[in-house]
Motif scaffolding. Structure first.
Motif, mmCIF file in Angstrom:
data_model
loop_
_atom_site.group_PDB
_atom_site.id
_atom_site.type_symbol
_atom_site.label_atom_id
_atom_site.label_comp_id
_atom_site.label_asym_id
_atom_site.label_seq_id
_atom_site.Cartn_x
_atom_site.Cartn_y
_atom_site.Cartn_z
ATOM 1 N N ARG A 54 106.367 27.528 41.215
ATOM 2 C CA ARG A 54 106.460 28.893 40.718
ATOM 3 C C ARG A 54 107.566 29.666 41.302
ATOM 4 O O ARG A 54 108.452 30.428 40.685
ATOM 5 C CB ARG A 54 105.368 29.708 40.688
ATOM 6 N N HIS A 55 107.587 29.490 42.606
ATOM 7 C CA HIS A 55 108.796 30.098 43.428
ATOM 8 C C HIS A 55 109.957 29.418 43.574
ATOM 9 O O HIS A 55 110.881 29.747 44.490
ATOM 10 C CB HIS A 55 108.320 30.351 44.959
ATOM 11 N N TYR A 102 115.460 23.214 50.429
ATOM 12 C CA TYR A 102 115.548 24.565 50.975
ATOM 13 C C TYR A 102 116.997 24.453 51.514
ATOM 14 O O TYR A 102 117.287 23.636 52.394
ATOM 15 C CB TYR A 102 114.603 25.144 51.986
ATOM 16 N N TYR A 141 110.885 26.153 44.000
ATOM 17 C CA TYR A 141 111.081 24.699 44.759
ATOM 18 C C TYR A 141 110.188 23.561 44.247
ATOM 19 O O TYR A 141 109.108 23.299 44.763
ATOM 20 C CB TYR A 141 110.557 24.913 46.389
ATOM 21 N N TYR A 178 102.150 26.875 43.452
ATOM 22 C CA TYR A 178 102.781 28.059 44.097
ATOM 23 C C TYR A 178 103.983 27.878 44.372
ATOM 24 O O TYR A 178 105.058 28.652 44.092
ATOM 25 C CB TYR A 178 101.833 28.396 45.330
ATOM 26 N N TRP A 179 104.356 26.702 45.154
ATOM 27 C CA TRP A 179 105.734 26.530 45.142
ATOM 28 C C TRP A 179 106.753 26.167 44.280
ATOM 29 O O TRP A 179 107.839 26.587 44.092
ATOM 30 C CB TRP A 179 105.953 25.346 46.472
#
Length: 87
Positions: free
Chosen positions: A46-47, A86, A49, A43-44
């Motif tokens: 794909r976004h 981030y 990160y 998930y991370w």
């Protein structure tokens, strides 16, 4: 049994005759915790990160508090809920 499925160039896994990612899934076992860690990490990634990391760790207090079942928790390198890269 699992089936590989491709949609619009993406490949995924559909679990058949087991409940890996549905309601009532066993996220506390080693197998389930590893699957959840991979799911969260994907998930991370794909976004955007790629530095986000998740891994299963056994809970040490299992014998004194909950019995003889080996249970796992998910550890990660998120800082205040965000990946290290981030800004």
């Amino acid at each position: 049994m699992r089936t590989m499925v491709g949609v619009n160039g993406c490949t995924g896994v559909i679990a058949a005759n087991n409940n890996d990612f549905g309601r009532g899934a066993d996220w506390l076992s080693k197998r389930g915790a590893m699957a959840l860690a991979k799911h969260l990490q994907a998930y991370w990634h794909r976004h955007g990160y790629p530095a986000a990391r998740f891994w299963p760790e056994p809970i040490d207090e299992r014998f004194s508090k909950i019995g003889t079942y080996e249970i796992y928790t998910i550890a990660c390198n998120l800082i205040n809920g965000l990946p290290p890269s981030y800004r």
